[in-house]
Scaffold this motif. Structure first.
Motif, PDB file in Angstrom:
ATOM      1  N   VAL A   1      38.421  37.345  63.041  1.00 49.30           N
ATOM      2  CA  VAL A   1      39.383  38.441  62.971  1.00 49.30           C
ATOM      3  C   VAL A   1      40.243  38.215  61.743  1.00 49.30           C
ATOM      4  CG1 VAL A   1      41.368  39.541  64.084  1.00 49.30           C
ATOM      5  CG2 VAL A   1      39.433  38.768  65.468  1.00 49.30           C
ATOM      6  N   ILE A   2      40.500  39.263  60.972  1.00 49.54           N
ATOM      7  CA  ILE A   2      41.341  39.161  59.776  1.00 49.54           C
ATOM      8  C   ILE A   2      42.722  39.701  60.095  1.00 49.54           C
ATOM      9  CG2 ILE A   2      41.668  39.932  57.388  1.00 49.54           C
ATOM     10  CD1 ILE A   2      38.605  40.129  57.179  1.00 49.54           C
ATOM     11  N   ASP A   3      43.717  38.808  60.088  1.00 43.72           N
ATOM     12  CA  ASP A   3      45.121  39.165  60.255  1.00 43.72           C
ATOM     13  C   ASP A   3      45.942  38.035  59.654  1.00 43.72           C
ATOM     14  OD1 ASP A   3      47.706  39.775  60.976  1.00 43.72           O
ATOM     15  OD2 ASP A   3      47.266  40.221  63.065  1.00 43.72           O
ATOM     16  N   SER A   4      46.467  38.241  58.464  1.00 44.36           N
ATOM     17  CA  SER A   4      47.158  37.160  57.742  1.00 44.36           C
ATOM     18  C   SER A   4      48.383  36.661  58.490  1.00 44.36           C
ATOM     19  CB  SER A   4      47.558  37.638  56.342  1.00 44.36           C
ATOM     20  OG  SER A   4      48.468  38.722  56.413  1.00 44.36           O
ATOM     21  N   GLN A   5      48.977  37.476  59.346  1.00 41.21           N
ATOM     22  CA  GLN A   5      50.183  37.062  60.063  1.00 41.21           C
ATOM     23  C   GLN A   5      49.896  36.048  61.161  1.00 41.21           C
ATOM     24  OE1 GLN A   5      52.501  40.407  61.397  1.00 41.21           O
ATOM     25  NE2 GLN A   5      52.448  41.430  59.407  1.00 41.21           N
ATOM     26  N   LEU A   6      48.634  35.968  61.594  1.00 39.90           N
ATOM     27  CA  LEU A   6      48.276  35.051  62.686  1.00 39.90           C
ATOM     28  C   LEU A   6      47.170  34.083  62.285  1.00 39.90           C
ATOM     29  CD1 LEU A   6      48.312  37.628  65.620  1.00 39.90           C
ATOM     30  CD2 LEU A   6      50.022  35.867  65.161  1.00 39.90           C
ATOM     31  N   ALA A   7      46.911  33.955  60.989  1.00 41.47           N
ATOM     32  CA  ALA A   7      45.830  33.097  60.506  1.00 41.47           C
ATOM     33  C   ALA A   7      45.994  31.667  61.012  1.00 41.47           C
ATOM     34  CB  ALA A   7      45.788  33.113  58.986  1.00 41.47           C
ATOM     35  N   GLY A   8      44.868  31.068  61.392  1.00 45.35           N
ATOM     36  CA  GLY A   8      44.863  29.699  61.900  1.00 45.35           C
ATOM     37  C   GLY A   8      44.770  29.613  63.408  1.00 45.35           C
ATOM     38  N   ASN A   9      44.931  30.729  64.087  1.00 47.78           N
ATOM     39  CA  ASN A   9      44.843  30.750  65.545  1.00 47.78           C
ATOM     40  C   ASN A   9      43.429  31.053  66.021  1.00 47.78           C
ATOM     41  OD1 ASN A   9      47.686  30.571  66.832  1.00 47.78           O
ATOM     42  ND2 ASN A   9      47.984  32.006  65.134  1.00 47.78           N
ATOM     43  N   ASP A  10      43.132  30.658  67.240  1.00 50.96           N
ATOM     44  CA  ASP A  10      41.914  31.081  67.927  1.00 50.96           C
ATOM     45  C   ASP A  10      42.222  32.400  68.622  1.00 50.96           C
ATOM     46  OD1 ASP A  10      39.178  29.942  69.428  1.00 50.96           O
ATOM     47  OD2 ASP A  10      40.433  31.206  70.711  1.00 50.96           O
ATOM     48  N   ALA A  11      41.389  33.421  68.392  1.00 55.32           N
ATOM     49  CA  ALA A  11      41.679  34.762  68.910  1.00 55.32           C
ATOM     50  C   ALA A  11      41.743  34.792  70.434  1.00 55.32           C
ATOM     51  CB  ALA A  11      40.629  35.750  68.410  1.00 55.32           C
ATOM     52  N   GLY A  12      40.815  34.111  71.089  1.00 60.06           N
ATOM     53  CA  GLY A  12      40.807  34.107  72.542  1.00 60.06           C
ATOM     54  C   GLY A  12      41.992  33.373  73.132  1.00 60.06           C
ATOM     55  N   LEU A  13      42.352  32.251  72.521  1.00 60.76           N
ATOM     56  CA  LEU A  13      43.492  31.480  73.014  1.00 60.76           C
ATOM     57  C   LEU A  13      44.775  32.276  72.875  1.00 60.76           C
ATOM     58  CD1 LEU A  13      44.200  28.678  74.160  1.00 60.76           C
ATOM     59  CD2 LEU A  13      44.650  27.926  71.827  1.00 60.76           C
ATOM     60  N   LEU A  14      44.918  32.969  71.767  1.00 63.05           N
ATOM     61  CA  LEU A  14      46.123  33.763  71.542  1.00 63.05           C
ATOM     62  C   LEU A  14      46.187  34.956  72.488  1.00 63.05           C
ATOM     63  CD1 LEU A  14      48.547  33.809  69.544  1.00 63.05           C
ATOM     64  CD2 LEU A  14      47.249  35.423  68.175  1.00 63.05           C
TER      65      LEU A  14
END
Length: 379
Positions: free
Chosen positions: A55-68
């Motif tokens: 997923v491309i979203d610079s504001q949340l880069a570095g996170n796992d999408a499912g965990l978030l």
């Protein structure tokens, strides 16, 4: 379902990873943490048509999408930009999916630049927006130049191919359940998907009819982009989709994904779903912590009781259960809400995401005991 303010320890995995061949990137710049990221949310939770690579979203880069999103890691990283996404290991992505659903249905300048850059990188485009890229000269020229395709999911069929309501819904002689809600962007598609999965895993053949762009992008076999259909044909298109699903698979249950809310002053989709699919039952989705309608903060949320009264007055159906969206709630608050609404409404209540899928099956069997089998005795 939108992101929760507090992470709930989920008790059930959402869906098993499907067998897919194409890898895709989901563009959700600045919106994965909000309601407008609901298309991206659906795709990282479940997607039959593509393997979601990032997923491309610079504001949340570095996170796992499912965990978030749900408190369960799914191995889908959130990255800052297209270059980072393309550099990820594994099979190369072939598709760039626009993962946002703003109320306007229109692209911003930054969106256009990102989509054109993806095409220049050789990626096909998939979008569910109301603004059709195939009709844009700049995008049509770029598609030809870079030998890529554009799929406008919300494009309705040609007028000659649209269906008027004709009464054929009476031939779909199975249980039909619509998943409606008290607001838009409240988790109806997620609950409908999990309900179908739970029924199938319990041995009850169930099929989903999608009515929105996310379900169609995910790979839904039956459905229409309902809010893109001229109103005269909406009931008929819902009817045709449900009848087509029944004739193809002869399921015991057809679940119809809802749109908006019957009480919502801006959306009429629920009325067409009720008229076209004529469901014998409705499951209602509600977000207890939401105080105002998602895109209309000047309008207070309806209560489940008022929505149930409206639905059952509008159509010859019954609400057989309430499902909760746990946004802004912790696990204890969800349990309290389940107990409160169960007592108030005298119907089964659960959270399709954070509670066991058996509760969804029991909800259906309680309303339709004829579906009970030795493997699924009457609750």
């Amino acid at each position: 379902m939108a992101l929760s303010n507090q992470v709930i320890n989920l008790k059930v995995n959402l869906l098993p990873p499907p067998v897919v061949t194409k890898a895709a990137l989901v563009y959700c710049e600045g919106n994965f943490a909000g309601l407008d990221g609901k298309t991206a949310h659906g795709l990282v939770r479940f997607c039959e048509a593509f393997k979601i690579k990032a997923v491309i979203d610079s504001q949340l880069a570095g996170n796992d999408a499912g965990l978030l999103l749900d408190g369960i890691s799914n191995g889908i990283p959130i990255v800052a930009d297209l270059a980072t996404a393309l550099a990820l290991k594994g099979p190369p992505a072939t598709t760039f999916i626009y993962g946002m659903a703003p109320a306007t249905g229109l692209y911003g300048d930054a969106d256009r630049r990102a989509l054109l850059a993806a095409m220049a990188a050789g990626l096909d485009l998939v979008s569910g927006m109301r603004e059709f890229l195939n009709e844009d000269r700049e995008f049509a020229a770029a598609a030809a130049q870079h030998n890529v395709s554009i799929r406008d999911v919300r494009r309705p069929p040609d007028l000659k191919d649209l269906h008027l309501f004709n009464g054929s819904i009476a031939t779909a002689s199975c249980v039909r359940i619509a998943v409606l809600g008290t607001d838009g962007a409240i988790g109806k598609r997620t609950t409908a998907t999990l309900l179908v999965q739970a029924l199938n895993e319990s041995g009850i053949h169930a099929v989903l009819v999608c009515t929105g762009q996310t379900g169609l992008i995910q790979g839904g076999r039956y459905g229409i982009p309902l809010d893109a259909i001229p109103s005269q044909f909406c009931s008929g298109e819902v009817e045709a989709a449900v009848v087509g699903a029944y004739r193809s698979e002869k399921p015991a249950v057809i679940v119809i994904e809802g749109q908006g809310a019957l009480s919502h002053p801006a959306y009429l989709s629920s009325s067409f779903i009720l008229r076209g699919s004529q469901p014998q039952a409705v499951v209602l989705q509600h977000a207890p912590a939401r105080r105002q309608l998602s895109d209309f903060p000047f309008i207070p949320m309806p209560t489940p009781a008022s929505e149930i009264k409206l639905i059952e007055s509008f159509a010859p159906t019954r609400v057989i259960g309430l499902t909760l969206n746990h946004e802004g709630m912790d696990d204890a608050e969800v349990s309290a809400a389940i107990a409160l609404y169960s007592a108030e409404l005298a119907i089964p209540v659960t959270d399709a995401v954070s509670r066991a899928p058996a509760a969804l099956v029991a909800m259906v069997l309680r309303a339709f005991p004829e579906l009970c089998t030795p493997a699924n005795p009457k609750p």
